[in-house]
Design an enzyme around this catalytic site. Structure first.
Site, PDB file in Angstrom:
ATOM      1  N   GLU A  87      -0.925  29.402 -42.113  1.00  0.00           N
ATOM      2  CA  GLU A  87      -1.831  30.549 -42.041  1.00  0.00           C
ATOM      3  C   GLU A  87      -2.577  30.583 -40.713  1.00  0.00           C
ATOM      4  OE1 GLU A  87      -2.941  29.040 -45.968  1.00  0.00           O
ATOM      5  OE2 GLU A  87      -3.564  31.078 -46.433  1.00  0.00           O
TER       6      GLU A  87
ATOM      7  N   ARG B 239     -10.629  33.703 -40.094  1.00  0.00           N
ATOM      8  CA  ARG B 239     -10.093  34.008 -41.417  1.00  0.00           C
ATOM      9  C   ARG B 239     -11.198  34.643 -42.262  1.00  0.00           C
ATOM     10  NH1 ARG B 239      -9.556  30.484 -46.628  1.00  0.00           N
ATOM     11  NH2 ARG B 239      -8.257  31.871 -47.849  1.00  0.00           N
TER      12      ARG B 239
ATOM     13  N   HIS C 288      -4.336  35.400 -50.263  1.00  0.00           N
ATOM     14  CA  HIS C 288      -3.280  34.595 -49.623  1.00  0.00           C
ATOM     15  C   HIS C 288      -2.368  35.490 -48.776  1.00  0.00           C
ATOM     16  CE1 HIS C 288      -3.337  31.408 -53.085  1.00  0.00           C
ATOM     17  NE2 HIS C 288      -4.108  30.998 -52.084  1.00  0.00           N
TER      18      HIS C 288
ATOM     19  N   ARG D 279      -8.380  27.303 -61.823  1.00  0.00           N
ATOM     20  CA  ARG D 279      -8.598  28.696 -62.259  1.00  0.00           C
ATOM     21  C   ARG D 279      -7.618  29.064 -63.360  1.00  0.00           C
ATOM     22  NH1 ARG D 279      -7.949  31.087 -56.391  1.00  0.00           N
ATOM     23  NH2 ARG D 279      -8.974  29.331 -55.386  1.00  0.00           N
TER      24      ARG D 279
ATOM     25  N   ASN E 270     -12.051  28.972 -39.630  1.00  0.00           N
ATOM     26  CA  ASN E 270     -12.143  29.301 -41.058  1.00  0.00           C
ATOM     27  C   ASN E 270     -13.492  28.762 -41.519  1.00  0.00           C
ATOM     28  OD1 ASN E 270     -11.900  29.624 -43.785  1.00  0.00           O
ATOM     29  ND2 ASN E 270      -9.959  28.534 -43.976  1.00  0.00           N
TER      30      ASN E 270
END
Ligand code: ADP
Length: 399
Positions: free
Chosen positions: A386, A93, A182, A243, A7
């Site tokens: 993940e 990723r 996601h 956010r 990642n």
């Protein structure tokens, strides 16, 4: 054989090495502050005696090239990877796959170009991913690099979910639509939920809630995503750590006109200074819960607003799906916060949603059911993974 998951961010690389016969993660690590005077290097691994080991180091890592060199050297030095021929695939990723990628793909020049073309849609993420992909391809030409997109799982959304009610040319010419993020996590927990419900995934209707620093909800009908809360970027939807989530777009116009904020400043404000941080000055849910317990009203408001937005999405997705087999909680908050899970389901008995408060309050790791036996809608806590999903998808793609 083994699968390495990377990642790569703009100044960091996170990695995990999986053994593909039993999918045990035998090493994981992180390189931070790439390009700075001193890089942070961390690795944990399982040694030949099955014991967990870890190491930390600080030294300059000028660029991704040196970062990936370091990872391979370190994996070899600790004996978890004999040499690169042991790797069946490298799974990367990638946050944004744009409108074309519905599945993981083996990277070639065309795929790289496509990922580059959607940089305007993910300026903070895709350039870092590309840096890692380019180095991995150059370095290990014999090992296929597979990209697994955060957006891919949401590509089954119908136009009613993914289109914005704005002029059509913005969609056709500028690719402005909802993509969702996601996806790897929503996909992983959906599969696990189906296993826990003992039902084929293709027959499961689920509402999956990934609640971490970033947070998103997904509506899944017959195993496929039909709606999700994040949009063109990961800014839309739930209240997140920093956010704003959903907001009247006129707020942006107001900020631009009256506070003289340009695009970069508005982006910073909504992505980095809003959400929980904006409401109460802290973005860590543990700390917020602690402060709320001590009577801090701003912290309590941050929790209440998080729950209010979450419930709106649960209600909307329930209405969209008609029937729901399970609601799944995952991510740092979803997996650990008794209070958020409780609040999200409170008062929803008429919808067949009944939490078993004692089961919910148990602080135990792993997958578990937290609804009452009579609850029509099962409530599941499923730790996301993940990296494992990326590793398995990467191997399946090359096989
Ligand atoms: P990221 O999106 O960065 O991967 P995580 O999924 O790790 O984030 O989630 C981070 C969030 O999870 C933080 O707000 C953190 O406070 C919260 N969290 C972790 N453990 C707990 C806990 N025991 N109770 C409440 N919140 C928790």
């Amino acid at each position: 054989m083994k699968v390495l998951v990377l990642n790569s961010g703009s100044s960091s690389i996170k990695y995990q090495l999986f053994r593909s016969d039993d999918w045990v993660a035998i090493a994981s690590g992180q390189i931070g502050r790439i390009g700075e005077a001193e890089g942070d290097l961390k690795m944990e691994w399982i040694d030949a005696d099955g014991q967990s080991q870890c190491s930390k180091d600080n030294r300059p890592i000028p660029a991704h090239q040196e970062g990936i060199d370091h990872i391979v050297d370190k994996l070899q030095e600790q004996g978890v990877l004999a040499d690169v021929t042991e790797l069946s695939a490298i799974g990367h990723r990638v946050v944004h796959g744009g409108p074309h990628f519905k599945h993981p793909v083996v990277v070639d020049d065309e795929v790289e170009a496509e990922i580059r073309s959607v940089i305007p849609l993910a300026p903070l993420h895709n350039p870092g991913h590309l840096a890692g992909i380019e180095v991995a391809r150059k370095h290990f030409p014999s090992v296929p690099s597979v990209v697994v997109f955060d957006t891919a799982f949401h590509q089954t959304m119908p136009p009613v979910s993914y289109r914005y009610a704005i002029p059509e040319y913005l969609y056709t010419e500028h690719r402005i639509r909802r993509y969702g993020f996601h996806g790897t996590s929503h996909q992983y927990v959906s599969k696990r939920a189906a296993a826990m419900l003992d039902k084929p995934l293709a027959e499961c209707n689920l509402i999956t809630l990934h609640l971490g620093n970033g947070a998103s909800a997904a509506a899944i009908r017959n195993g496929q995503c039909v709606d999700t809360s994040m949009g063109l970027t990961p800014l839309e939807g739930l209240v997140m750590g920093t956010r704003s989530g959903d907001i009247d777009p006129a707020v942006l116009i107001y900020l631009w006109k009256n506070l003289d904020l340009n695009a970069a400043a508005v982006s910073h404000l909504l992505n980095r200074q809003s959400g929980l941080l904006g409401i109460c000055g802290v973005n860590d849910m543990r700390e917020i819960s602690h402060q709320a317990e001590e009577g801090n009203k701003r912290a309590q408001l941050a929790i209440d607003m998080t729950l209010h937005r979450l419930k709106k999405y649960i209600g909307a997705y329930y209405a969209e799906l008609g029937e729901v087999d399970a609601i799944v909680f995952t991510g740092g908050i979803g997996e650990n916060s008794v209070e958020i899970r409780h609040g999200a389901c409170e008062g929803l008995k008429r919808l067949g949603i009944e939490m078993d408060e004692a089961a919910n309050a148990e602080r135990i790791p792993g997958e578990r059911v937290v609804s009452t036996p009579d609850s029509e809608v099962k409530l599941l806590v499923i730790p996301t993974n993940e990296e494992l999903e990326i590793a398995q998808q990467a191997l399946a793609t090359v096989s």
